[in-house]
Design a protein around this motif. Sequence first.
Motif, PDB file in Angstrom:
ATOM      1  N   MET A   1       0.845  -1.168   0.000  1.00  0.00           N
ATOM      2  CA  MET A   1       0.000   0.000   0.000  1.00  0.00           C
ATOM      3  C   MET A   1       0.894   1.236   0.000  1.00  0.00           C
ATOM      4  SD  MET A   1      -2.718   1.052   2.897  1.00  0.00           S
ATOM      5  CE  MET A   1      -2.809   2.737   3.333  1.00  0.00           C
ATOM      6  N   LYS A   2       0.651   2.120  -0.936  1.00  0.00           N
ATOM      7  CA  LYS A   2       1.447   3.334  -1.040  1.00  0.00           C
ATOM      8  C   LYS A   2       0.706   4.504  -0.401  1.00  0.00           C
ATOM      9  CE  LYS A   2       3.705   6.367  -4.380  1.00  0.00           C
ATOM     10  NZ  LYS A   2       3.996   6.592  -5.809  1.00  0.00           N
ATOM     11  N   PHE A   3       1.468   5.346   0.310  1.00  0.00           N
ATOM     12  CA  PHE A   3       0.905   6.565   0.864  1.00  0.00           C
ATOM     13  C   PHE A   3       1.872   7.710   0.606  1.00  0.00           C
ATOM     14  CE2 PHE A   3       3.343   4.669   4.252  1.00  0.00           C
ATOM     15  CZ  PHE A   3       4.003   5.724   4.840  1.00  0.00           C
ATOM     16  N   VAL A   4       1.326   8.923   0.587  1.00  0.00           N
ATOM     17  CA  VAL A   4       2.099  10.135   0.337  1.00  0.00           C
ATOM     18  C   VAL A   4       1.890  11.085   1.505  1.00  0.00           C
ATOM     19  CG1 VAL A   4       2.451  12.091  -1.211  1.00  0.00           C
ATOM     20  CG2 VAL A   4       1.801   9.866  -2.156  1.00  0.00           C
ATOM     21  N   LEU A   5       2.992  11.555   2.074  1.00  0.00           N
ATOM     22  CA  LEU A   5       2.911  12.557   3.142  1.00  0.00           C
ATOM     23  C   LEU A   5       3.360  13.898   2.583  1.00  0.00           C
ATOM     24  CD1 LEU A   5       4.424  10.650   6.208  1.00  0.00           C
ATOM     25  CD2 LEU A   5       2.014  11.009   5.643  1.00  0.00           C
ATOM     26  N   LYS A   6       2.581  14.946   2.897  1.00  0.00           N
ATOM     27  CA  LYS A   6       2.908  16.302   2.456  1.00  0.00           C
ATOM     28  C   LYS A   6       2.918  17.210   3.674  1.00  0.00           C
ATOM     29  CE  LYS A   6       0.872  15.719  -2.088  1.00  0.00           C
ATOM     30  NZ  LYS A   6      -0.096  16.197  -3.061  1.00  0.00           N
ATOM     31  N   GLY A   7       3.949  18.035   3.780  1.00  0.00           N
ATOM     32  CA  GLY A   7       4.047  18.943   4.919  1.00  0.00           C
ATOM     33  C   GLY A   7       4.346  18.170   6.185  1.00  0.00           C
ATOM     34  N   PRO A   8       4.081  18.779   7.342  1.00  0.00           N
ATOM     35  CA  PRO A   8       4.342  18.074   8.602  1.00  0.00           C
ATOM     36  C   PRO A   8       3.230  17.079   8.912  1.00  0.00           C
ATOM     37  CG  PRO A   8       3.482  20.247   9.068  1.00  0.00           C
ATOM     38  CD  PRO A   8       3.662  20.163   7.561  1.00  0.00           C
ATOM     39  N   LEU A   9       3.597  15.924   9.467  1.00  0.00           N
ATOM     40  CA  LEU A   9       2.611  14.947   9.907  1.00  0.00           C
ATOM     41  C   LEU A   9       2.095  15.399  11.270  1.00  0.00           C
ATOM     42  CD1 LEU A   9       1.129  12.262   9.525  1.00  0.00           C
ATOM     43  CD2 LEU A   9       3.048  11.147  10.669  1.00  0.00           C
ATOM     44  N   GLU A  10       0.820  15.717  11.331  1.00  0.00           N
ATOM     45  CA  GLU A  10       0.196  16.171  12.569  1.00  0.00           C
ATOM     46  C   GLU A  10      -0.339  14.978  13.353  1.00  0.00           C
ATOM     47  OE1 GLU A  10       0.334  19.230  13.609  1.00  0.00           O
ATOM     48  OE2 GLU A  10       1.060  20.160  11.758  1.00  0.00           O
ATOM     49  N   HIS A  11      -0.508  15.156  14.650  1.00  0.00           N
ATOM     50  CA  HIS A  11      -0.978  14.078  15.506  1.00  0.00           C
ATOM     51  C   HIS A  11      -2.344  13.555  15.056  1.00  0.00           C
ATOM     52  CE1 HIS A  11      -2.480  12.419  19.493  1.00  0.00           C
ATOM     53  NE2 HIS A  11      -1.514  11.620  19.121  1.00  0.00           N
ATOM     54  N   ALA A  12      -3.281  14.440  14.741  1.00  0.00           N
ATOM     55  CA  ALA A  12      -4.618  14.021  14.307  1.00  0.00           C
ATOM     56  C   ALA A  12      -4.539  13.193  13.026  1.00  0.00           C
ATOM     57  CB  ALA A  12      -5.520  15.231  14.104  1.00  0.00           C
ATOM     58  N   GLU A  13      -3.679  13.591  12.095  1.00  0.00           N
ATOM     59  CA  GLU A  13      -3.497  12.826  10.861  1.00  0.00           C
ATOM     60  C   GLU A  13      -2.927  11.448  11.172  1.00  0.00           C
ATOM     61  OE1 GLU A  13      -2.383  16.040   7.469  1.00  0.00           O
ATOM     62  OE2 GLU A  13      -0.925  15.765   9.076  1.00  0.00           O
ATOM     63  N   MET A  14      -1.974  11.408  12.085  1.00  0.00           N
ATOM     64  CA  MET A  14      -1.354  10.146  12.464  1.00  0.00           C
ATOM     65  C   MET A  14      -2.408   9.189  13.034  1.00  0.00           C
ATOM     66  SD  MET A  14       1.944   9.589  14.884  1.00  0.00           S
ATOM     67  CE  MET A  14       1.032   9.634  16.414  1.00  0.00           C
ATOM     68  N   LEU A  15      -3.305   9.703  13.865  1.00  0.00           N
ATOM     69  CA  LEU A  15      -4.363   8.863  14.429  1.00  0.00           C
ATOM     70  C   LEU A  15      -5.313   8.364  13.338  1.00  0.00           C
ATOM     71  CD1 LEU A  15      -5.191  10.838  17.697  1.00  0.00           C
ATOM     72  CD2 LEU A  15      -3.843   8.730  17.464  1.00  0.00           C
ATOM     73  N   ALA A  16      -5.642   9.212  12.376  1.00  0.00           N
ATOM     74  CA  ALA A  16      -6.524   8.811  11.278  1.00  0.00           C
ATOM     75  C   ALA A  16      -5.857   7.740  10.415  1.00  0.00           C
ATOM     76  CB  ALA A  16      -6.903  10.028  10.435  1.00  0.00           C
ATOM     77  N   ILE A  17      -4.569   7.910  10.150  1.00  0.00           N
ATOM     78  CA  ILE A  17      -3.825   6.921   9.372  1.00  0.00           C
ATOM     79  C   ILE A  17      -3.810   5.595  10.124  1.00  0.00           C
ATOM     80  CG2 ILE A  17      -1.518   6.285   8.561  1.00  0.00           C
ATOM     81  CD1 ILE A  17      -1.109   9.338   7.992  1.00  0.00           C
ATOM     82  N   ARG A  18      -3.554   5.652  11.418  1.00  0.00           N
ATOM     83  CA  ARG A  18      -3.511   4.433  12.244  1.00  0.00           C
ATOM     84  C   ARG A  18      -4.849   3.688  12.194  1.00  0.00           C
ATOM     85  NH1 ARG A  18      -0.211   2.255  15.694  1.00  0.00           N
ATOM     86  NH2 ARG A  18      -0.924   1.037  17.449  1.00  0.00           N
ATOM     87  N   ALA A  19      -5.963   4.415  12.289  1.00  0.00           N
ATOM     88  CA  ALA A  19      -7.288   3.789  12.235  1.00  0.00           C
ATOM     89  C   ALA A  19      -7.508   3.112  10.884  1.00  0.00           C
ATOM     90  CB  ALA A  19      -8.376   4.828  12.512  1.00  0.00           C
TER      91      ALA A  19
END
Length: 118
Positions: A1-19
Amino acid sequence: MKFVLKGPLEHAEMLAIRARLEALRNLQGPLYLLGDVRQSTGYSLEARQAIGAETGRVLYAAVAFFGASFNMRTVSSMILRANSILGRSTGTQAVFKDTEEEARAWLAEQRANPEPAA
């Protein structure tokens, strides 16, 4: 599975990715992730703190990042090393490669020779 990160990884984004990863793992089994971080600027303070405090197993079998800046490689390596020293190592393989092709090749090797579950 490929993902792209842009800018800083924020905590809320990290939690959404984890879910999302947890849902995918429950459907598909082991996940092998390909991270395009060419446009990433690193981690927010809250994301770094959360990563450093995490004690559970990660939701993927292996992850290969490509295109990381020197700063992102350094911070990520420091987080992984600190977790290992503190006994919070996830046991999951994570590498940084220069190109997408190198990252894909490394992931193919990991899929072909998976580590036994601990």
